[in-house]
Design an enzyme around this catalytic site. Sequence first.
Site, short mmCIF file in Angstrom:
data_model
loop_
_atom_site.label_atom_id
_atom_site.label_comp_id
_atom_site.label_asym_id
_atom_site.label_seq_id
_atom_site.Cartn_x
_atom_site.Cartn_y
_atom_site.Cartn_z
N ASP A 100 6.23 -0.78 19.28
CA ASP A 100 4.91 -0.30 18.86
C ASP A 100 3.76 -1.03 19.52
O ASP A 100 2.72 -0.43 19.76
CB ASP A 100 4.79 -0.40 17.33
CG ASP A 100 5.54 0.72 16.62
OD1 ASP A 100 5.85 1.74 17.26
OD2 ASP A 100 5.81 0.58 15.41
N TYR A 155 4.09 4.99 10.00
CA TYR A 155 4.27 3.72 9.30
C TYR A 155 2.98 2.91 9.22
O TYR A 155 2.21 2.88 10.17
CB TYR A 155 5.31 2.86 10.03
CG TYR A 155 6.63 2.78 9.30
CD1 TYR A 155 6.74 2.01 8.15
CD2 TYR A 155 7.75 3.46 9.76
CE1 TYR A 155 7.94 1.93 7.47
CE2 TYR A 155 8.96 3.39 9.08
CZ TYR A 155 9.05 2.62 7.94
OH TYR A 155 10.23 2.55 7.27
#
EC number: 1.4.3.-
Lengths: 674, 674
Positions: free
Chosen positions: A322, A410
């Site tokens: 990420d 998320y």
Amino acid sequence: MASLVQHLGLFLLFFVPLPLVSCHSHHHPLDFLTPSEFHQVQAIVNGSNPGSSHNVTFQYVGLDEPDKPALLSWLSNPNSTTLPPPRRAFVITRLHSQTHEIIVDLSTQSIVSDKVYSGHGYPLLTSEEQTAASELPLTYPPFIASIRKRKLKLSDVVCSTFTVGWFGEEKSRRVLKILCFYTDGTANLYMRPIEGVTIVVDLDEMTITEYYDRLTAPVPEAEGTEYRLSKQKPPFGPRLNGVSAMQPDGPGFKIDGHNIRWANWDFHVSFDARAGLIISLASIYDLQKRTFRRVLYRGYLSELFVPYMDPTEEWYYKTFFDLGEFGFGLCTVPLQPLADCPSNAVFMDGYYAGQDGKPVKISNAFCIFEQQAGRIMWRHTEIEIPGEEIREVRPEVSLVVRMVATVGNYDYVLDWEFKPSGSIKLGVGLTGILEVKGVSYTHTSQIKEDVYGTLLAHNTIGVNHDHFLTYHLDLDVDGDANSFVKANLETKRVKDNISPRKSYWTVVSETAKTESDAQIQLGLKPAELIVVNPNKKTKLGNYVGYRLIPGSLSSPLLSDDDYPQIRGAFTKYDVWITPYNKSEKWAGGLYMDQSRGDDTLAVWSQRNREIENKDIVLWYTIGFHHVPCQEDFPVMPTLSGGFELRPTNFFERNPVLKTKPPTYVHWPNCTTKS
Amino acid sequence: MASLVQHLGLFLLFFVPLPLVSCHSHHHPLDFLTPSEFHQVQAIVNGSNPGSSHNVTFQYVGLDEPDKPALLSWLSNPNSTTLPPPRRAFVITRLHSQTHEIIVDLSTQSIVSDKVYSGHGYPLLTSEEQTAASELPLTYPPFIASIRKRKLKLSDVVCSTFTVGWFGEEKSRRVLKILCFYTDGTANLYMRPIEGVTIVVDLDEMTITEYYDRLTAPVPEAEGTEYRLSKQKPPFGPRLNGVSAMQPDGPGFKIDGHNIRWANWDFHVSFDARAGLIISLASIYDLQKRTFRRVLYRGYLSELFVPYMDPTEEWYYKTFFDLGEFGFGLCTVPLQPLADCPSNAVFMDGYYAGQDGKPVKISNAFCIFEQQAGRIMWRHTEIEIPGEEIREVRPEVSLVVRMVATVGNYDYVLDWEFKPSGSIKLGVGLTGILEVKGVSYTHTSQIKEDVYGTLLAHNTIGVNHDHFLTYHLDLDVDGDANSFVKANLETKRVKDNISPRKSYWTVVSETAKTESDAQIQLGLKPAELIVVNPNKKTKLGNYVGYRLIPGSLSSPLLSDDDYPQIRGAFTKYDVWITPYNKSEKWAGGLYMDQSRGDDTLAVWSQRNREIENKDIVLWYTIGFHHVPCQEDFPVMPTLSGGFELRPTNFFERNPVLKTKPPTYVHWPNCTTKS
């Protein structure tokens, strides 16, 4: 009695989020670029590409971290006329399908270097190119046909971008995959995946280059997926009564630019498009020595590896990094006062460069607050002395710096908590929304195969996955020359019956000489892991140090030869130590998108460099294996983890022995305006 | 706008510690004995010993826990006329050097049974006998000579009692060892040990039966050992500004007797002389099912094993079992408002029986407060939907029940934290004062041998030791018939190149059939450990369950054949499961003092009973290896640990999805009275 006016002022201070834009004339050398500096960088870079400046995309613009020796030397002579290290920006652009690494000097307003990067992997994705890519399917006839075939309304389809990873391909192009979701009747798009369609977009061409519609699965129903309060129907509950934090003496911290001083701590916060929050130059005041002593030169989350555990065609590639792919700074969300942070928080903004190089502001990117969670800093009750009862209790107040990054579905809550006792606790909270797979099943009794996850709702599998957060912690324990000590706890057998005991454990310390000595899988061998300064001892002769207290363990379970694990090889050990090297910032490499694992911490460490009595960096990974459960649907209650850096013979004695308990004030004469 | 008067009332509620003495007419069957019941028990027991009642000592008096089936049956018919289970007390006395186990029926005011215990080990020590024993040396001529020899003042000597353990002796007598400390110039007696003297007291005779003065070591200086604020000299610091908790809507919990109802939780708290805090009948309201569902029948700390790692003559025996020897209830200290617990806490008293059987009150034995530490219960920011930005954040409020036990030098902070999301977090804080050894060393350079610890100050070694806290957790996940599932995460190799991936992990669940299947050393194998109800599934077909999320690992390092480890064999595994058995409450056995390890959890489990679809108990040990450091001198900053019980497919979905954010009120019109 304090006056009403004073307290009115106090309250304004508490309840109004304070955007603390740096407005003083000179920067701290570690301050992130100001909006005007972003504009300067953009102008300089564009100016160097006359004719094609409209083709340049800014994939990353950030502070080019000053050389550590130069910065430390400047810091050590605060009153001298020495100039700070030159202020430079590090820029990664794409131009004509090439990646450029550019260093811009802001004082001379010039380009110091401009190199084409020809290795594997690609830079951070920009928001703009992701948005553009995700809109392509909506006008792409085969996709429109796929949507029609599924009897869905195109107007309710939302697409999103996913990095493709690397699976041994010899040639790479800069591509993304697009997945689409159905928002009919819900804002929770992730719970309504349109399964079976694979769309590949070439980012340099910004066109769809591959398209497959391989299978269909029911799109899970909208019913029950909403998480917005405004969409909920009664009964509501459980009811929670609020607790507001009130500070009779006002906040205990002072912010000067991006420097924060609180209790015995002094540190600098910075924002970076890739890392998000960076803590630098954290020092603690030693009451006995009457001086600040450095603990941490620079600490930040370096990478976040999230591999999913479904090997099928539409899911196998979901092995995200990420930070390196999407950027934790780019994904930083504005914090909501009174919700993301308590009522006594103050806020700080962040800036990053848009694809065009112009600054983009993230309001309330960080919050800073004093946390009094009702914990006890230390206490003792003594009743052994005849005629005396002693009860000494010091409640704990700590200072938290928080950011939240939302990477698509998320949400990650990252906390740095500074304790007056010298501990730094790093907290991680996982919340937000799962990535789910559309399937035909509506009850577990129908499932006869491995579905790689948990049935969470009709037609909805929450797919198993991991989160590995790897922190770069450049500890400078009372100076930059440090060593890493494994204080092993070893069972000793009592010999010759010299004691009624048969065994005990003792500490057998080993100092790591080279990198391989410090590659540690936790849980195999009981040990305290300590970064010490081998040149500094307490008066009693103990080496000053800080130890790592790990959180709960979760090590990678992918095979070492699997491509995602080659790229994420930095998770192989829970702990690594490297000698400080300015270029070794990102555990998976500078170019993470489609990386091939040739620039990871694991590769750097193969050189097995000397790390004894050197400027060293501690890399620690906190992992979570996530088997989804129904409670995670449609939005996940936060799952928390963390670890602690704790002084160990750093101080001559308890550094909060002489802390007075905070004062409490009764506030009896209040009325509310609600 | 609310009126001033209303809020005045509110504030009184917040700031005045509320001693919530149960004053309603009928007890909950799990309530601990009331003062009047203690008096009744004392009278009944003494009445049964005419002539020798003055020789009876009450070593333990507590509620005889009702039979679980009887209690559950009574609870399941709250409106029926069924009588609650008979209210009985369990009493352990010593009389004529014998241990008696007595059951007293309080409704019939009679003794149900009175048995002499003839096995190994002795009951809890009383405070009175410890005080009496610790005063013996002060008039014992050889000890007075030892003190004189050391040139110390007898008037500044304070002695304390230490259990002797068991090291293979065939015959035992009820004895203690006495260690003495020097308080000249300090209240921190533990930092001034008078090393080298061994004093053994026979408790039945209350005389010194053995005495050795084997060696002398310097008594560490008083300088620097004080921890009382009143004894500190400037400079003070670091300065902490207080944060007061204010609750605009008042506290969210209701206390009825010893039953607490808060948010979606309902549970009962009880006090026990041995366990301290007991949580019973914890149930959570299920908004979808519109009913309370039980999670925990009964949970408490069962034993605390603290072995020290110095095998020499004066130290080898220090292998304490704090609950079974000293009693965590007996060691519970009154909590200090605004210091041990925040300003919004309410307090509850506890009672135990003194040695004469009469009730002794512990004021403020527990505190209960709503904690809003600034954490986020769940959140999501959504920016993928064109034209919409969604930001939904629910701050977390949790409810904490706290007790502190001070066992001589150490202070243990035990928290039970209930979260609206269904999690129960058990927190442990270690603070207080170390046990140190007097030595000749004043600098580490002088040390050439193993000193079994760290030099903390001149002449002061902080001795290495462990803390193992073993919890008894009788989970009743939605009913009492439960199973224990190891959901192993196993790496699978992708076969036949059907995917570009080479590996993934999947969940391979095993249900433990018998006790040996559930003896788990954590860290060896990645797994989720779940207590499920095999008779209840979610609508989707997942078994309802709660999982254990362990904290950081510390397993015992003593040899299995070493006597302390035989007695503390319940620490061998981090997790054990047993079938519920009313008599299996104390992990080390009912008679811990000088126990021989014949009544431990490890012994019970050798029967390898069936545990599938049974009423089962989860035993979990949280351990700490403690290598002391200078920061722990002269009083230790709290070291924290804990673990979580988290619902896993217990609910159909996120149970806090429909929780409204708590209201916040500005309190602008306040003045202080400070």
